[in-house]
Scaffold this motif. Sequence first.
Motif, PDB file in Angstrom:
ATOM      1  N   ALA A 197       0.829  -1.211   0.000  1.00 25.19           N
ATOM      2  CA  ALA A 197       0.000   0.000   0.000  1.00 25.19           C
ATOM      3  C   ALA A 197       0.861   1.257   0.000  1.00 25.19           C
ATOM      4  O   ALA A 197       0.607   2.203  -0.764  1.00 25.19           O
ATOM      5  N   TRP A 198       1.880   1.303   0.841  1.00 22.22           N
ATOM      6  CA  TRP A 198       2.751   2.490   0.878  1.00 22.22           C
ATOM      7  C   TRP A 198       3.578   2.618  -0.396  1.00 22.22           C
ATOM      8  O   TRP A 198       3.950   3.714  -0.806  1.00 22.22           O
ATOM      9  N   GLY A 199       3.872   1.477  -1.040  1.00 23.06           N
ATOM     10  CA  GLY A 199       4.608   1.537  -2.289  1.00 23.06           C
ATOM     11  C   GLY A 199       3.793   2.146  -3.422  1.00 23.06           C
ATOM     12  O   GLY A 199       4.303   2.945  -4.209  1.00 23.06           O
ATOM     13  N   VAL A 200       2.513   1.788  -3.483  1.00 25.21           N
ATOM     14  CA  VAL A 200       1.673   2.305  -4.574  1.00 25.21           C
ATOM     15  C   VAL A 200       1.054   3.661  -4.229  1.00 25.21           C
ATOM     16  O   VAL A 200       0.394   4.268  -5.078  1.00 25.21           O
ATOM     17  N   MET A 201       1.286   4.153  -2.999  1.00 24.89           N
ATOM     18  CA  MET A 201       0.733   5.453  -2.639  1.00 24.89           C
ATOM     19  C   MET A 201       1.339   6.576  -3.485  1.00 24.89           C
ATOM     20  O   MET A 201       0.648   7.527  -3.867  1.00 24.89           O
ATOM     21  N   SER A 202       2.642   6.478  -3.787  1.00 23.56           N
ATOM     22  CA  SER A 202       3.286   7.529  -4.579  1.00 23.56           C
ATOM     23  C   SER A 202       2.673   7.673  -5.966  1.00 23.56           C
ATOM     24  O   SER A 202       2.367   8.795  -6.399  1.00 23.56           O
ATOM     25  N   PRO A 203       2.464   6.591  -6.718  1.00 26.57           N
ATOM     26  CA  PRO A 203       1.783   6.736  -8.010  1.00 26.57           C
ATOM     27  C   PRO A 203       0.378   7.315  -7.884  1.00 26.57           C
ATOM     28  O   PRO A 203      -0.037   8.149  -8.706  1.00 26.57           O
ATOM     29  N   PHE A 204      -0.375   6.897  -6.857  1.00 29.43           N
ATOM     30  CA  PHE A 204      -1.715   7.447  -6.664  1.00 29.43           C
ATOM     31  C   PHE A 204      -1.649   8.945  -6.349  1.00 29.43           C
ATOM     32  O   PHE A 204      -2.446   9.734  -6.857  1.00 29.43           O
ATOM     33  N   SER A 205      -0.694   9.339  -5.497  1.00 32.33           N
ATOM     34  CA  SER A 205      -0.531  10.759  -5.169  1.00 32.33           C
ATOM     35  C   SER A 205      -0.152  11.554  -6.408  1.00 32.33           C
ATOM     36  O   SER A 205      -0.677  12.641  -6.659  1.00 32.33           O
ATOM     37  N   LYS A 206       0.766  11.005  -7.199  1.00 26.44           N
ATOM     38  CA  LYS A 206       1.204  11.665  -8.427  1.00 26.44           C
ATOM     39  C   LYS A 206       0.044  11.821  -9.401  1.00 26.44           C
ATOM     40  O   LYS A 206      -0.105  12.862 -10.057  1.00 26.44           O
ATOM     41  N   ASP A 207      -0.792  10.805  -9.482  1.00 31.09           N
ATOM     42  CA  ASP A 207      -1.941  10.838 -10.384  1.00 31.09           C
ATOM     43  C   ASP A 207      -2.894  11.966 -10.004  1.00 31.09           C
ATOM     44  O   ASP A 207      -3.402  12.686 -10.875  1.00 31.09           O
ATOM     45  N   VAL A 208      -3.135  12.147  -8.701  1.00 31.58           N
ATOM     46  CA  VAL A 208      -4.019  13.225  -8.244  1.00 31.58           C
ATOM     47  C   VAL A 208      -3.412  14.580  -8.552  1.00 31.58           C
ATOM     48  O   VAL A 208      -4.084  15.479  -9.087  1.00 31.58           O
ATOM     49  N   ALA A 256       6.507  -2.375  -5.897  1.00 28.69           N
ATOM     50  CA  ALA A 256       5.093  -2.068  -6.116  1.00 28.69           C
ATOM     51  C   ALA A 256       4.936  -0.731  -6.819  1.00 28.69           C
ATOM     52  O   ALA A 256       4.118  -0.574  -7.735  1.00 28.69           O
ATOM     53  N   SER A 257       5.735   0.254  -6.391  1.00 26.64           N
ATOM     54  CA  SER A 257       5.671   1.582  -7.003  1.00 26.64           C
ATOM     55  C   SER A 257       6.097   1.538  -8.466  1.00 26.64           C
ATOM     56  O   SER A 257       5.471   2.170  -9.326  1.00 26.64           O
ATOM     57  N   LEU A 272       2.739   1.050 -15.345  1.00 30.72           N
ATOM     58  CA  LEU A 272       1.422   0.783 -15.919  1.00 30.72           C
ATOM     59  C   LEU A 272       0.623   2.063 -16.127  1.00 30.72           C
ATOM     60  O   LEU A 272      -0.142   2.184 -17.087  1.00 30.72           O
ATOM     61  N   MET A 273       0.810   3.049 -15.212  1.00 28.85           N
ATOM     62  CA  MET A 273       0.080   4.310 -15.301  1.00 28.85           C
ATOM     63  C   MET A 273       0.788   5.343 -16.164  1.00 28.85           C
ATOM     64  O   MET A 273       0.283   6.446 -16.372  1.00 28.85           O
ATOM     65  N   GLY A 274       1.996   4.999 -16.660  1.00 29.48           N
ATOM     66  CA  GLY A 274       2.751   5.931 -17.486  1.00 29.48           C
ATOM     67  C   GLY A 274       3.306   7.106 -16.716  1.00 29.48           C
ATOM     68  O   GLY A 274       3.556   8.182 -17.280  1.00 29.48           O
ATOM     69  N   LEU A 275       3.558   6.913 -15.418  1.00 27.77           N
ATOM     70  CA  LEU A 275       4.035   7.998 -14.560  1.00 27.77           C
ATOM     71  C   LEU A 275       5.542   7.991 -14.375  1.00 27.77           C
ATOM     72  O   LEU A 275       6.098   8.913 -13.787  1.00 27.77           O
TER      73      LEU A 275
END
Length: 296
Positions: free
Chosen positions: A12-23, A260-261, A267-270
């Motif tokens: 969860a903490w690993g994928v938090m950065s991509p989610f934060s970046k997406d927002v 995870a990040s 996958l999200m292209g980030l």
Amino acid sequence: MGHMALIFCNVAWGVMSPFSKDVMNLGLISPWMLAGTRVVAGASVFWLLYLLLPQKWIKHEKVDRKDMLQLFFAAMLCITLSTSLNIIGTNYTSPIEATVVCSTTPILTLIFSVLLIHEKMSWKRALGVCLGFAGALAFIFNGKTDIATHATNPMLGNTLCFVSQVCGALYLVLFGKVLKKYSAFTSMMWMFTWSAIVMIPFLIGDFQQSNWSEMPLHGWGDIAFIVLICSVLCYILLPIGQKAVRPTAVAMYNYIRPVASAVLSALMGLAIVDWHTALYTLLIFSGVWLVSGGKK
């Protein structure tokens, strides 16, 4: 259960950065507003659980006045500074680099333990510190600007993420005793509360300028994941793993976060993974492994 809790938290903490970046890439709210939303909403959820769930599920503990003061300063380091700097730093760099730099916590914790509480330093741990710092500095000074992935200022972003880990490591070393005295839920509820009280006055301007009405559904989903999973559930589950698994094994689970990040960011292209990223990551991982596994 302990291993499952640690795996869940670190993923969860690993994928938090991509989610934060997406927002933040949506440009509708500022990084500071996202950090404040995580803290204020997190505090609200903690209090709702405290008031609505029975005491057999959540222990209602009375916190001593002197301990409340310590929890206030712990909140300033762990929540207000560490969490906020991490999210703001991610806005300027790649989510992969942000997550890897944030894996230096065991190294920084050892350094402050040696300096502040006089823990012994072995040659393996000293080598680990050097390797970890080499990897972190390489990320900071060699990060590449990539407008396509919205990495607009990697040096600034990685520096902020590194400073956030300095705050987090100081928190672990300075407030370990008071954190052991109370349950994780009680400690985190008050820490999120104090942090929210401090941050709210500074969030008013950003809140008024934010375009909440234009936030798409996936943006709300990202925010909900950051608040409910990364800011509440993980802090409740983490002590389960810490009590059931050896400290060395707990530290080893840090390796899950960048993996995870990297997967989700790609996958999200980030973000783009190149050999430089792999090399610097290897340096930090080697340092964390030596620090966590070296003899005291």
